[in-house]
Motif scaffolding. Structure first.
Motif, PDB file in Angstrom:
ATOM      1  N   UNK A   1       0.855  -1.188   0.000  1.00  0.00           N
ATOM      2  CA  UNK A   1       0.000   0.000   0.000  1.00  0.00           C
ATOM      3  C   UNK A   1       0.890   1.237   0.000  1.00  0.00           C
ATOM      4  N   UNK A   2       0.917   2.011  -1.094  1.00  0.00           N
ATOM      5  CA  UNK A   2       1.701   3.248  -1.081  1.00  0.00           C
ATOM      6  C   UNK A   2       1.160   4.214  -0.029  1.00  0.00           C
ATOM      7  N   UNK A   3       2.045   4.768   0.762  1.00  0.00           N
ATOM      8  CA  UNK A   3       1.619   5.662   1.838  1.00  0.00           C
ATOM      9  C   UNK A   3       0.868   6.870   1.291  1.00  0.00           C
ATOM     10  N   UNK A   4       1.219   7.314   0.099  1.00  0.00           N
ATOM     11  CA  UNK A   4       0.579   8.500  -0.471  1.00  0.00           C
ATOM     12  C   UNK A   4      -0.895   8.297  -0.778  1.00  0.00           C
ATOM     13  N   UNK A   5      -1.373   7.028  -0.774  1.00  0.00           N
ATOM     14  CA  UNK A   5      -2.785   6.781  -1.053  1.00  0.00           C
ATOM     15  C   UNK A   5      -3.666   6.979   0.171  1.00  0.00           C
ATOM     16  N   UNK A   6      -3.080   7.100   1.345  1.00  0.00           N
ATOM     17  CA  UNK A   6      -3.874   7.217   2.567  1.00  0.00           C
ATOM     18  C   UNK A   6      -4.307   8.664   2.796  1.00  0.00           C
ATOM     19  N   UNK A   7      -5.410   8.862   3.538  1.00  0.00           N
ATOM     20  CA  UNK A   7      -5.945  10.216   3.743  1.00  0.00           C
ATOM     21  C   UNK A   7      -4.905  11.172   4.319  1.00  0.00           C
ATOM     22  N   UNK A   8      -4.813  12.348   3.690  1.00  0.00           N
ATOM     23  CA  UNK A   8      -3.928  13.393   4.171  1.00  0.00           C
ATOM     24  C   UNK A   8      -2.475  13.236   3.781  1.00  0.00           C
ATOM     25  N   UNK A   9      -2.123  12.178   3.032  1.00  0.00           N
ATOM     26  CA  UNK A   9      -0.705  11.894   2.766  1.00  0.00           C
ATOM     27  C   UNK A   9      -0.237  12.308   1.379  1.00  0.00           C
ATOM     28  N   UNK A  10      -1.133  12.470   0.440  1.00  0.00           N
ATOM     29  CA  UNK A  10      -0.714  12.830  -0.925  1.00  0.00           C
ATOM     30  C   UNK A  10       0.125  14.108  -0.925  1.00  0.00           C
ATOM     31  N   UNK A  11      -0.264  15.063  -0.097  1.00  0.00           N
ATOM     32  CA  UNK A  11       0.394  16.372  -0.116  1.00  0.00           C
ATOM     33  C   UNK A  11       1.621  16.468   0.783  1.00  0.00           C
ATOM     34  N   UNK A  12       1.925  15.417   1.542  1.00  0.00           N
ATOM     35  CA  UNK A  12       3.072  15.502   2.457  1.00  0.00           C
ATOM     36  C   UNK A  12       4.055  14.339   2.285  1.00  0.00           C
ATOM     37  N   UNK A  13       3.883  13.572   1.209  1.00  0.00           N
ATOM     38  CA  UNK A  13       4.710  12.386   1.004  1.00  0.00           C
ATOM     39  C   UNK A  13       5.587  12.530  -0.233  1.00  0.00           C
ATOM     40  N   UNK A  14       6.850  12.172  -0.092  1.00  0.00           N
ATOM     41  CA  UNK A  14       7.770  12.050  -1.222  1.00  0.00           C
ATOM     42  C   UNK A  14       8.018  10.551  -1.421  1.00  0.00           C
ATOM     43  N   UNK A  15       7.613  10.034  -2.575  1.00  0.00           N
ATOM     44  CA  UNK A  15       7.695   8.606  -2.858  1.00  0.00           C
ATOM     45  C   UNK A  15       8.870   8.320  -3.785  1.00  0.00           C
ATOM     46  N   UNK A  16       9.648   7.301  -3.456  1.00  0.00           N
ATOM     47  CA  UNK A  16      10.856   6.969  -4.212  1.00  0.00           C
ATOM     48  C   UNK A  16      10.720   5.569  -4.807  1.00  0.00           C
ATOM     49  N   UNK A  17      11.059   5.450  -6.098  1.00  0.00           N
ATOM     50  CA  UNK A  17      10.999   4.171  -6.785  1.00  0.00           C
ATOM     51  C   UNK A  17      12.292   3.898  -7.540  1.00  0.00           C
ATOM     52  N   UNK A  18      12.397   2.696  -8.101  1.00  0.00           N
ATOM     53  CA  UNK A  18      13.649   2.290  -8.741  1.00  0.00           C
ATOM     54  C   UNK A  18      13.399   1.304  -9.864  1.00  0.00           C
ATOM     55  N   UNK A  19      13.879   1.647 -11.064  1.00  0.00           N
ATOM     56  CA  UNK A  19      13.834   0.683 -12.169  1.00  0.00           C
ATOM     57  C   UNK A  19      14.830  -0.438 -11.918  1.00  0.00           C
ATOM     58  N   UNK A  20      15.973  -0.112 -11.312  1.00  0.00           N
ATOM     59  CA  UNK A  20      16.984  -1.120 -11.044  1.00  0.00           C
ATOM     60  C   UNK A  20      16.460  -2.247 -10.181  1.00  0.00           C
ATOM     61  N   UNK A  21      15.711  -1.902  -9.120  1.00  0.00           N
ATOM     62  CA  UNK A  21      15.145  -2.929  -8.249  1.00  0.00           C
ATOM     63  C   UNK A  21      13.982  -3.649  -8.936  1.00  0.00           C
ATOM     64  N   UNK A  22      13.123  -2.907  -9.614  1.00  0.00           N
ATOM     65  CA  UNK A  22      11.949  -3.508 -10.238  1.00  0.00           C
ATOM     66  C   UNK A  22      12.334  -4.518 -11.311  1.00  0.00           C
ATOM     67  N   UNK A  23      13.343  -4.186 -12.122  1.00  0.00           N
ATOM     68  CA  UNK A  23      13.709  -5.031 -13.249  1.00  0.00           C
ATOM     69  C   UNK A  23      14.999  -5.823 -13.027  1.00  0.00           C
ATOM     70  N   UNK A  24      15.588  -5.719 -11.826  1.00  0.00           N
ATOM     71  CA  UNK A  24      16.800  -6.463 -11.461  1.00  0.00           C
ATOM     72  C   UNK A  24      18.006  -6.103 -12.319  1.00  0.00           C
ATOM     73  N   UNK A  25      18.128  -4.808 -12.636  1.00  0.00           N
ATOM     74  CA  UNK A  25      19.323  -4.284 -13.281  1.00  0.00           C
ATOM     75  C   UNK A  25      19.833  -3.120 -12.431  1.00  0.00           C
TER      76      UNK A  25
END
Length: 235
Positions: free
Chosen positions: A192-216
């Motif tokens: 569950x991405x934290x930004x989806x919860x009430x009040x969190x969209x405007x105060x959350x910085x979400x970090x993702x990675x292609x390297x982890x997702x695709x194992x490169x």
């Protein structure tokens, strides 16, 4: 390792990722793409793809031109977020054990790290909401959350994330959430991405990675999705 110990310091896969991902990269190079400096925020196609992924998977709407930034891996995204959002002396509550760059990033921003330990419980590592709440003081600026968690593999439950969100809203805290393992979940566990919860969209910085997702992981492609005006440096 010569001692037979397990390295929990880095999250690198045992094998390379899917062949079709490698071939797509080869085609891009042969087509003359990616050989020159990209735009500072990242190539528009990638930013658009990241925004589309968030909308399709989680129902989160991000403007690819203003709310998605491509970085040299998620580690740069973490460091950039901490440097942007912290003032000297600000406290950062981080769940431990944690990725080693968290401590370095907080130190670079001249912040103070306040650990809250995930503890073994029924075959997983769980967060004690009361311990988290007790760690927050008047100097706390930011919560640094990792889910799915590095290195334990624990996926924070919706109940745990709700407690984090309620505390962040109540105390007007920013949250940097490291979700690089978002697609590495097993059995019937839900990320569950934290930004989806009430009040969190405007105060959350979400970090993702292609390297982890695709194992490169050596390709060092990450991204950060900052939100609205709340995510600004402390005055």
């Amino acid at each position: 390792m010569s001692t037979g110990s397990i390295n929990l310091g880095q999250g690198f896969p045992d094998t390379d990722g899917p062949e079709e991902i490698r071939e797509a990269a080869v085609r891009a190079l042969r087509d003359g793409r990616g050989s020159q400096y990209p735009p500072g925020p990242g190539v528009p196609e990638l930013r658009t793809a990241v925004a589309a992924h968030q909308r399709r998977r989680y129902g989160l709407a991000f403007d690819p031109d203003t709310e998605v930034l491509v970085t040299a891996g998620a580690t740069e995204a973490i460091a950039a977020a901490l440097l942007a959002l912290l003032e000297p002396g600000d406290e950062v509550v981080a769940l431990e054990p944690y990725y080693d760059s968290y401590a370095a990033g907080i130190a670079m921003a001249d912040g103070r790290r306040v650990p809250v330990t995930l503890r073994p419980h029924e075959g997983a590592f769980r967060l004690d909401p009361d311990e988290l709440r007790a760690a927050v003081t008047d100097r706390t600026r930011l919560l640094l959350i990792s889910t799915p968690h590095h290195p334990t593999g624990t996926v924070l439950t919706r109940q745990e994330l709700t407690a984090i969100a309620e505390l962040a809203v109540e105390r007007d805290l920013l949250v940097v959430t490291d979700e690089v393992y978002e697609h590495l979940v097993f059995d019937d566990v839900e990320h569950v991405p934290l930004a989806t919860l009430p009040g969190m969209r405007e105060r959350t910085v979400t970090i993702g990675s292609a390297g982890k997702t695709f194992s490169f992981t050596g390709w060092k492609v990450g991204w950060v999705k900052p939100s609205s005006p709340t995510c600004s440096p402390a005055s």
